[in-house]
Structure formats: structure tokens, C-alpha cells
Design an enzyme around this catalytic site. Structure first.
Site, short mmCIF file in Angstrom:
data_model
loop_
_atom_site.label_atom_id
_atom_site.label_comp_id
_atom_site.label_asym_id
_atom_site.label_seq_id
_atom_site.Cartn_x
_atom_site.Cartn_y
_atom_site.Cartn_z
N LEU A 1 0.92 -1.24 -0.14
CA LEU A 1 -0.05 0.19 -0.10
C LEU A 1 0.85 1.19 -0.11
CD1 LEU A 1 -2.77 -0.90 2.72
CD2 LEU A 1 -2.86 -0.98 -0.05
N SER A 2 1.97 1.19 0.82
CA SER A 2 2.87 2.37 0.62
C SER A 2 4.41 2.20 0.93
CB SER A 2 2.46 3.11 2.00
OG SER A 2 2.99 4.51 2.12
N SER A 3 5.15 3.12 0.43
CA SER A 3 6.66 2.68 0.57
C SER A 3 7.23 3.76 0.54
CB SER A 3 6.97 2.03 -0.90
OG SER A 3 6.91 2.96 -1.84
#
Length: 341
Positions: free
Chosen positions: A97-99
Site C-alpha cells: 500500500l505504501s513505500s
């Protein structure tokens, strides 16, 4: 060994790893045009912004955590925090979902933003808060930096990470495509999510002469804002693969590079009849992404071959009133493609 001694060992390891990362980015030439960013990367502690992250392993991801009871695991966490790679920071049901973006790409984008002393900067996509911290350090004034994200859990975590690193820029929960009008006007806007077109709200919140740097398609475009209705600019030479805008017109800072296991590029449509060399060529895939809805793949291929497989720098974007278009070589030339408004 005492907890204080363990903390000192980790701090020393982090400092050494951060110095090694700075040398690596230095060697890449990413900040050659604005070496002031070297000091920001050398000072801001990335590990404070990734208290845990995930690395790809066979069959999924392995979590690395700074509070692991195992000393060797904590060392792996610190060393990984300063690797020149994107770091997966949020997963849901096995999906990324996020990095935290690759540091050398962040450096290249910050240099391309052309920040000057006293500039007010809006970042679309708070992420871990690391990029906002770099901007705040460079500007020497937290009050000049605003970062926005759609997800409350992301903005709250970013706020906490920033505070731990000694920075307190404005962290706003909201729809990045609408900007942050209460903090306007801005001299610079930087986005870390791919857009199909340039939100008009951004132009309205910019001072004349402001610069906008944003992913679009599989590239990065740098626009100069003339006024609330007009902006224009060309793409940079580098490819960039970011997750698209999501939410009700809102933006998310999620980057999914090929290093993290995602394709990174949108599916190019029906290209089965085209030569494999074209189908696999990243510059042709860039043209497909830019002209989706305007040219079919065969038309794009014919143009691509006729124009000598043009580099990204030959393409640009123009916003004029209600109209917005991509172009090759000349905004008023024969090759222009409308973008969604």
C-alpha cells in the site's frame, strides 16, 4: 549490555550507513546541479521514518523492525533503512500500500524541483515524512513546508516521525488533488503519485513563476506556472513508476517500483501485433501511457518509429484554461493529445 549502549551502537551504525548512502548518491550525480541537498541527506536520519518496513522474500514479505529483541535483526533493519532502494512500509492482505521512495530518486526529484531559499513548498503525498523533513532541513524553516495525504493513519505516522527527527512542518489530512488552499500560495509543488492530468487547484494555489514537479504516465514532468489558468513544461529524462492517484480525486504517495515486486507500469493495451522490441521498450511504453485514449497502439508505434524513438525530454504538457494536452516537440505542433480534464 545496557539499553543505552545498544542505542549508541545503533546510532553509530546508522550514522555510518547514512554516510555510505550519501557517498553512493554522490557518485550517481543525482545532486550535481544543486549540491546543497547533500547536506540534507547527510543530516536527516532516514531510519527514524521507517521504524519498520518489509523486504521481499520467497512467497511474500519479511518484516524488519527497529525494536526487535534480536540484535542482529536490529542491525539488518538499520542497514536496510539506508539502502538506496524503495522500502515497503504498509501492507494489507499481502498487497503493498505504501513505500518510502528510493533515496537517489528522491534526490533527483528534489534537485529538479529547483527549490530556493524562502520558497513555500507543498508536497502531495506525505508518505513516511522523510521527504518533508529533507525539504524542511534544506529551507531551514519548517513553516515553509506543507505535506498532505488522504489517509489519516499515514499523516499521523508522518507527523510522529517528523517530530522524532526534530521537524514540525504542516501535515494535513486531505485530498491532495485539491491542494491545501489554506496554506497557499506556493512557490513549489512536488507530487509522488502518478496523475492522468494536472489538477487545476494546484495552479490556483501557485504564485506566478512557480514550479510543479509530478509523475505523469511513466515519467516526471516539470511545469512552470504562468497564472491560475496556464502552465507548461517538459518531461525529465528519467523514467518513474508510481502508483496512480486514488480516492475521490485524492492523492496518495504510494510508489511501487519494479524493485518492490510490482510491474510499475500500466498495461499498454492490445499490443500483440507490434514487434516485441517495441512492446518491451520503456520509451514506447511511455508514449502509450501518454497517449492512452487518443492513439491506438499501432498509431503510437507508427509515430514512434517515424520520429526516431523520441526520448522523454521531447515531450511536454500544456495547461490552458479548461484544456490540457501532451505534445511532442512543440505545444502547437502536429503531435498533440488531449489529457483528461
Amino acid at each position: 549490555m545496557s539499553a543505552q549502549a545498544l542505542d549508541k551502537d545503533l546510532d553509530d551504525l546508522a550514522a555510518a550507513a547514512r554516510a555510505a548512502l550519501v557517498r553512493e548518491i554522490d557518485a550517481s550525480g543525482a545532486w550535481a546541479d544543486d549540491p546543497v541537498w547533500r547536506e540534507a541527506f547527510a543530516t536527516v536520519p532516514r531510519h527514524l521514518f521507517v521504524p519498520y518496513y518489509y523486504v521481499g522474500v520467497a512467497g511474500g514479505y519479511e518484516r524488519r523492525w527497529g525494536q526487535s529483541p534480536d540484535a542482529a535483526a536490529r542491525e539488518r533493519w538499520v542497514r536496510g533503512a539506508y539502502a538506496d532502494t524503495p522500502l515497503a512500509t504498509r501492507l494489507r492482505d499481502g498487497e503493498l500500500l505504501s513505500s518510502s521512495s528510493q533515496p537517489s530518486l528522491m534526490a533527483m526529484m528534489l534537485v529538479a524541483l529547483e527549490v530556493a531559499d524562502g520558497d513555500r513548498v507543498l508536497e502531495i503525498g506525505a508518505g513516511t515524512g522523510y521527504n518533508a523533513a529533507l525539504l524542511a532541513h534544506r529551507l531551514g524553516d519548517d513553516g515553509l513546508v506543507t505535506t498532505v495525504d488522504l489517509e489519516p493513519e499515514i499523516t499521523e505516522a508522518a507527523r510522529q516521525h517528523l517530530a522524532a527527527a526534530g521537524h514540525h512542518p504542516a501535515v494535513v489530512t486531505g485530498d491532495g488533488a485539491r491542494g491545501v488552499p489554506e496554506r497557499a500560495p506556493f512557490d513549489r509543488i512536488i507530487a509522488t503519485c502518478a496523475l492522468p492530468s494536472i489538477p487545476r487547484a494546484w495552479l490556483a494555489q501557485c504564485r506566478p513563476g512557480a514550479r510543479i514537479l509530478t509523475p505523469l504516465g511513466t515519467g516526471l514532468v516539470a511545469l512552470t506556472v504562468r497564472d491560475a489558468e496556464h502552465a507548461e513544461g517538459r518531461f525529465l529524462h528519467t523514467p518513474a513508476y508510481f502508483v496512480p492517484l486514488r480516492g475521490g480525486g485524492g492523492a496518495s504517495p504510494l510508489e511501487r517500483g519494479r524493485e518492490l515486486g510490482g510491474r510499475g507500469e500500466p498495461e499498454p493495451g492490445h499490443v500483440g501485433g507490434l514487434p516485441r522490441g517495441a512492446r518491451d521498450h520503456e520509451l514506447f511504453r511511455f508514449l502509450l501511457a501518454l497517449t492512452r485514449g487518443s492513439l491506438d497502439p499501432q498509431e503510437a508505434y507508427t509515430l514512434w518509429e517515424r520520429e526516431g524513438q523520441p526520448q522523454r525530454e521531447r515531450y511536454g504538457i500544456t495547461v490552458s484554461g479548461e484544456h490540457e494536452w501532451a505534445w511532442l516537440d512543440d505545444p502547437e505542433g502536429p503531435y498533440a493529445w488531449a489529457l483528461p480534464g
